[in-house]
Design an enzyme around this catalytic site. Structure first.
Site, PDB file in Angstrom:
ATOM      1  N   ARG A 166       0.848  -1.153  -0.002  1.00  0.00           N
ATOM      2  CA  ARG A 166      -0.146   0.063  -0.129  1.00  0.00           C
ATOM      3  C   ARG A 166       0.793   1.152  -0.195  1.00  0.00           C
ATOM      4  O   ARG A 166       1.005   1.744  -0.986  1.00  0.00           O
ATOM      5  CB  ARG A 166      -1.161  -0.089   1.182  1.00  0.00           C
ATOM      6  CG  ARG A 166      -2.290   0.854   0.911  1.00  0.00           C
ATOM      7  CD  ARG A 166      -1.782   2.358   1.023  1.00  0.00           C
ATOM      8  NE  ARG A 166      -1.276   2.517   2.545  1.00  0.00           N
ATOM      9  CZ  ARG A 166      -0.551   3.659   3.041  1.00  0.00           C
ATOM     10  NH1 ARG A 166      -0.358   4.637   2.109  1.00  0.00           N
ATOM     11  NH2 ARG A 166      -0.392   3.868   4.295  1.00  0.00           N
ATOM     12  N   HIS A 191       3.588   3.870  -3.594  1.00  0.00           N
ATOM     13  CA  HIS A 191       4.341   5.108  -3.934  1.00  0.00           C
ATOM     14  C   HIS A 191       5.670   4.907  -4.649  1.00  0.00           C
ATOM     15  O   HIS A 191       6.050   5.699  -5.472  1.00  0.00           O
ATOM     16  CB  HIS A 191       4.489   6.068  -2.936  1.00  0.00           C
ATOM     17  CG  HIS A 191       3.089   6.491  -2.115  1.00  0.00           C
ATOM     18  ND1 HIS A 191       2.235   7.306  -2.818  1.00  0.00           N
ATOM     19  CD2 HIS A 191       2.387   6.065  -1.170  1.00  0.00           C
ATOM     20  CE1 HIS A 191       1.123   7.567  -2.272  1.00  0.00           C
ATOM     21  NE2 HIS A 191       1.192   6.804  -1.100  1.00  0.00           N
ATOM     22  N   SER A 225       3.641  10.912   8.368  1.00  0.00           N
ATOM     23  CA  SER A 225       3.566  10.714   6.953  1.00  0.00           C
ATOM     24  C   SER A 225       4.537  11.367   6.162  1.00  0.00           C
ATOM     25  O   SER A 225       5.296  11.225   5.171  1.00  0.00           O
ATOM     26  CB  SER A 225       2.374  11.417   6.201  1.00  0.00           C
ATOM     27  OG  SER A 225       1.287  10.898   7.107  1.00  0.00           O
ATOM     28  N   TYR A 261       4.843  15.885   2.815  1.00  0.00           N
ATOM     29  CA  TYR A 261       4.203  14.602   2.567  1.00  0.00           C
ATOM     30  C   TYR A 261       5.133  13.489   1.875  1.00  0.00           C
ATOM     31  O   TYR A 261       5.545  13.857   0.736  1.00  0.00           O
ATOM     32  CB  TYR A 261       2.860  14.717   1.953  1.00  0.00           C
ATOM     33  CG  TYR A 261       1.867  13.675   2.005  1.00  0.00           C
ATOM     34  CD1 TYR A 261       1.606  12.928   3.125  1.00  0.00           C
ATOM     35  CD2 TYR A 261       1.143  13.239   0.866  1.00  0.00           C
ATOM     36  CE1 TYR A 261       0.556  11.826   3.338  1.00  0.00           C
ATOM     37  CE2 TYR A 261       0.087  12.440   0.911  1.00  0.00           C
ATOM     38  CZ  TYR A 261      -0.152  11.674   2.182  1.00  0.00           C
ATOM     39  OH  TYR A 261      -0.850  10.522   2.249  1.00  0.00           O
TER      40      TYR A 261
END
Length: 340
Positions: free
Chosen positions: A12, A16, A166, A286
């Site tokens: 998950r 990215h 994050s 982020y």
């Protein structure tokens, strides 16, 4: 001490790191290895959660459902988990994930916006799912304010609430303060989780401090595979847990093998602390903005670090990826920009 609940986020958050491009076959192979290694839960979705595939966040090579089905077909012991950001994923996606075998979900919001999670947490509880609240960019609000947001998620029905770093910006004291603030206000039966990033090379240290303060759920990933410099590397954390004689149920060597043999070969960009990813943590950006900033840097000839510094100054949060291009254009128009 209480047995730790080890949640793997390779499939998950790690999306990215590969621009949300991975085959269902690879998902199945990695899930099988994680399951055999004894992790408690495996999270599967687009990097930005269910329905995250889009032009803004980045299209996926496959649908969430194809990835989740591949994961479900290869699970024996671990709990299949996913992530949902209200406003991106909907109740319909939550219900579909449940139909495909997902039994645990994290409902993620910005650290000051817990109120938007109420509907989704309630629906997940109605479906009989294990539910966690996931307060992203936890460094952006003081510990006491973050704890009040955690209390809201608890009141909606969350079994657990996470300190979610994050941006990889928190230091050990920042983690300690936030976990203590949670414990002071949450019911004793509500669990606390930690989600760390490696941008300042503190993910293992921060996770260890969190456990020392009473956290029982720990996010980690194979080879640290995740946004920015990656997540807490699961094999390193488990090694430290072994040295502390903490109970966890995971096989260190099996995790090492999966990290090196299955995950590292998938990376088109090394997941590590380097000048760009360190800047993410330093500027409090982020982590998933990294690849977007690198694209803008290539397109407009601006140093990635300069872009990331400006992103940090403006306080951008998840969902504002499109503004990275605007920032690059502003920097081009303003001429040379100094760094700090």
């Amino acid at each position: 001490m209480t047995k730790l609940y080890i949640q793997d986020v390779t499939l998950r958050d790690g999306m990215h790191a590969v621009r949300h491009r991975i085959t269902p076959d690879d998902v199945g192979t990695i899930v099988a290895a994680l399951d055999a290694a004894g992790v408690d839960a495996i999270e599967v979705a687009h990097g930005d959660g269910l329905a995250g595939g889009s032009l803004n966040y980045g299209p996926g090579s496959n649908t969430d459902w194809e990835w989740i089905e591949a994961a479900a077909d290869n699970l024996t012991h671990a709990t299949l988990t996913t992530l949902l950001l209200p406003g991106i994923g909907t109740i319909a996606e939550l219900e579909q994930a449940h139909k495909l075998g997902v039994r645990s979900i994290r409902i993620a919001t910005h650290c000051t916006e817990a109120d938007v999670s109420a509907q989704h947490i309630a629906k997940a509880r109605e479906l009989g799912m294990d539910v966690s609240g996931f307060l992203m960019m936890s460094h952006m609000t003081p510990a006491e304010n973050l704890a009040e947001q955690a209390k809201l998620m608890e009141s909606y029905g969350a079994h657990c609430v996470y300190v979610t770093d994050s941006g990889g910006r928190l230091t050990m004291n920042g983690v300690r303060d936030r976990v203590r603030a949670y414990r002071d206000i949450l019911d004793p039966g509500t669990q606390i989780g930690i989600h760390a990033h490696e941008n300042l090379s503190l993910s293992v240290a921060n996770s260890v401090v969190a456990v020392e303060e009473g956290v029982t759920r720990v996010d980690a990933s194979l080879a640290g595979h995740g946004a920015g410099a990656g997540n807490c590397p699961i094999e390193a954390f488990i090694a430290v847990a072994n040295l502390h004689d903490w109970q966890h149920g995971s096989d260190l060597f099996a995790l090492q093998d999966a990290a090196d043999d299955l995950v590292r070969p998938l990376q088109d960009r090394p997941v590590r602390v380097d000048r760009e990813t360190l800047t993410l943590g330093y500027a409090g950006v982020y982590s998933s903005f990294l690849r977007h900033a690198e694209t803008a840097s290539k397109n407009y000839g601006i140093d990635v670090r300069t872009i990331l510094q400006e992103v940090g100054k403006r306080g951008l949060v998840g969902g504002q990826e499109d503004m990275i291009t605007d920032i690059a254009l502003d920097l081009v128009a303003s001429g040379p920009v100094s760094t700090y």
